[in-house]
Design a protein around this motif. Structure first.
Motif, PDB file in Angstrom:
ATOM      1  N   PRO A 122     -34.412  86.473 -35.105  1.00  0.00           N
ATOM      2  CA  PRO A 122     -33.087  87.506 -35.460  1.00  0.00           C
ATOM      3  C   PRO A 122     -31.894  86.419 -35.669  1.00  0.00           C
ATOM      4  N   ILE A 123     -30.812  87.287 -36.363  1.00  0.00           N
ATOM      5  CA  ILE A 123     -29.655  86.575 -36.614  1.00  0.00           C
ATOM      6  C   ILE A 123     -28.918  86.418 -34.963  1.00  0.00           C
ATOM      7  N   LEU A 124     -28.710  85.170 -34.792  1.00  0.00           N
ATOM      8  CA  LEU A 124     -27.985  85.009 -33.613  1.00  0.00           C
ATOM      9  C   LEU A 124     -26.633  85.046 -33.556  1.00  0.00           C
ATOM     10  N   LEU A 125     -26.058  84.253 -34.669  1.00  0.00           N
ATOM     11  CA  LEU A 125     -24.426  84.315 -34.806  1.00  0.00           C
ATOM     12  C   LEU A 125     -24.159  85.224 -36.074  1.00  0.00           C
ATOM     13  N   GLN A 126     -23.087  85.806 -36.243  1.00  0.00           N
ATOM     14  CA  GLN A 126     -22.734  86.499 -37.252  1.00  0.00           C
ATOM     15  C   GLN A 126     -21.378  86.197 -37.720  1.00  0.00           C
ATOM     16  N   ASN A 127     -21.183  85.205 -38.346  1.00  0.00           N
ATOM     17  CA  ASN A 127     -19.808  84.698 -38.634  1.00  0.00           C
ATOM     18  C   ASN A 127     -19.060  84.672 -37.610  1.00  0.00           C
TER      19      ASN A 127
ATOM     20  N   TRP B 114     -22.760  80.816 -38.400  1.00  0.00           N
ATOM     21  CA  TRP B 114     -24.086  81.758 -38.721  1.00  0.00           C
ATOM     22  C   TRP B 114     -25.143  80.837 -38.230  1.00  0.00           C
ATOM     23  N   THR B 115     -26.022  81.553 -37.357  1.00  0.00           N
ATOM     24  CA  THR B 115     -27.093  81.156 -37.091  1.00  0.00           C
ATOM     25  C   THR B 115     -28.377  81.976 -37.028  1.00  0.00           C
ATOM     26  N   LEU B 116     -29.751  81.343 -37.624  1.00  0.00           N
ATOM     27  CA  LEU B 116     -30.863  82.130 -37.876  1.00  0.00           C
ATOM     28  C   LEU B 116     -31.974  81.418 -37.172  1.00  0.00           C
ATOM     29  N   ARG B 117     -32.567  82.239 -36.351  1.00  0.00           N
ATOM     30  CA  ARG B 117     -33.765  81.830 -35.820  1.00  0.00           C
ATOM     31  C   ARG B 117     -34.837  81.903 -36.746  1.00  0.00           C
ATOM     32  N   LEU B 118     -35.967  80.949 -36.685  1.00  0.00           N
ATOM     33  CA  LEU B 118     -37.112  80.882 -37.704  1.00  0.00           C
ATOM     34  C   LEU B 118     -38.199  81.082 -36.706  1.00  0.00           C
ATOM     35  N   SER B 119     -39.355  80.516 -36.953  1.00  0.00           N
ATOM     36  CA  SER B 119     -40.482  80.677 -36.257  1.00  0.00           C
ATOM     37  C   SER B 119     -40.254  80.178 -34.819  1.00  0.00           C
ATOM     38  N   GLY B 120     -41.205  80.313 -33.860  1.00  0.00           N
ATOM     39  CA  GLY B 120     -41.064  79.926 -32.604  1.00  0.00           C
ATOM     40  C   GLY B 120     -42.413  79.657 -32.026  1.00  0.00           C
ATOM     41  N   SER B 121     -42.700  78.968 -30.773  1.00  0.00           N
ATOM     42  CA  SER B 121     -43.763  78.655 -30.055  1.00  0.00           C
ATOM     43  C   SER B 121     -44.522  77.419 -30.928  1.00  0.00           C
TER      44      SER B 121
END
Length: 275
Positions: free
Chosen positions: A164-169, A230-237
């Motif tokens: 998910p998007i974590l930070l939006q502007n 802006w922060t976008l999470r990518l793949s995890g684990s």
């Protein structure tokens, strides 16, 4: 490698260990290392200034598509349906490479979320809270934005859907997790390794790997400690990993991936073009 020559650039690699607000800085061999300590959350990131480096969304499938058009091309250790991070590093020879978007299947690897490279669609769009963000790059410029529909895939840029998007502007979507989808709330509170991208108000891109914390922790720290807008999470684990030329691999290399994001310094571009 079809990348235009550019001016010399200084790349920065930073390591954050967040435990008790202590910090240590060290610089050696043109690499800046920063340690900061708070609650045992570790963040390692590679920073590329806007218009100063080349960022490519890379895909084994796209490389095989190009090779099919050129009979003299030889592709080794890069399976068309997906490859390990270290195999992609060996093939593309970047200065840094981070795991990309999600997988709907580990074996065979099937990407989850839209992917477009050189105007060619390689993965279909997926509508979900998990893929509510998008990263796009023209090579020397890039952006992270909310994803709504296919029109968000900019025509003149390569784009990858993730989230998910974590930070939006600058706005932290997780400041009150009671406001988000219950399934996303579970992810926000889960403790796992995770890859991420973020941009700051200077337009710098940070390619990061976080461990020892939750996705909510990452949202908070990317804003407060890293200064991201802006922060976008990518793949995890077990699918999350970041490789840099000075540190090697942080994270995982046990799952084949359908895409990644690679950074190239000027020296690397010049060396590859002169071969």
């Amino acid at each position: 490698m079809n990348v235009a020559p550019m001016k010399k650039i200084f790349f920065t690699i930073c390591i954050f260990f967040f435990i008790d607000h202590e910090s240590i800085s060290k610089e050696f061999d043109n690499v800046f290392i920063h340690h900061q300590v708070y609650n045992k959350i570790n963040i390692i990131y590679y920073k590329i200034p806007q218009n100063k480096g080349v960022i490519r969304i890379v895909s084994p499938r796209f490389e095989h598509y190009l090779a099919a058009k050129s009979p003299s091309s030889i592709i080794q250790n890069l399976a068309p349906d997906g490859s390990f991070i270290l195999d992609m590093v060996d093939y593309f020879k970047p200065d840094a490479l981070i795991s990309g978007g999600y997988l709907s299947s580990l074996e065979p690897p099937i990407g989850l979320g839209g992917l477009k490279i050189s105007e060619r669609t390689l993965q279909p769009i997926h509508h979900s809270w998990l893929t509510n963000g998008i990263f796009c790059s023209s090579g020397t410029t890039w952006m992270i934005r909310d994803f709504v529909d296919k029109d968000d895939f900019y025509n003149d840029m390569d784009c990858l859907q993730a989230g998910p998007i974590l930070l939006q502007n600058g706005y932290n979507r997780y400041h009150d997790i009671s406001l988000i989808d219950p399934n996303e709330r579970k992810l926000a509170l889960s403790l796992q390794d995770q890859a991420f991208l973020c941009t700051n108000n200077y337009g710098d891109l940070l390619m990061g790997f976080a461990s020892g914390g939750t996705t909510k922790d990452l949202a908070n720290l990317s804003k407060i400690e890293l200064g991201c807008l802006w922060t976008l999470r990518l793949s995890g684990s077990i699918t999350a990993g970041l490789w840099t030329s000075s540190r090697g691999l942080d994270g995982h290399n046990e799952v084949r991936l359908t895409n990644g994001i690679a950074a190239f310094s000027l020296e690397t571009i010049e060396r590859q073009e002169n071969k």
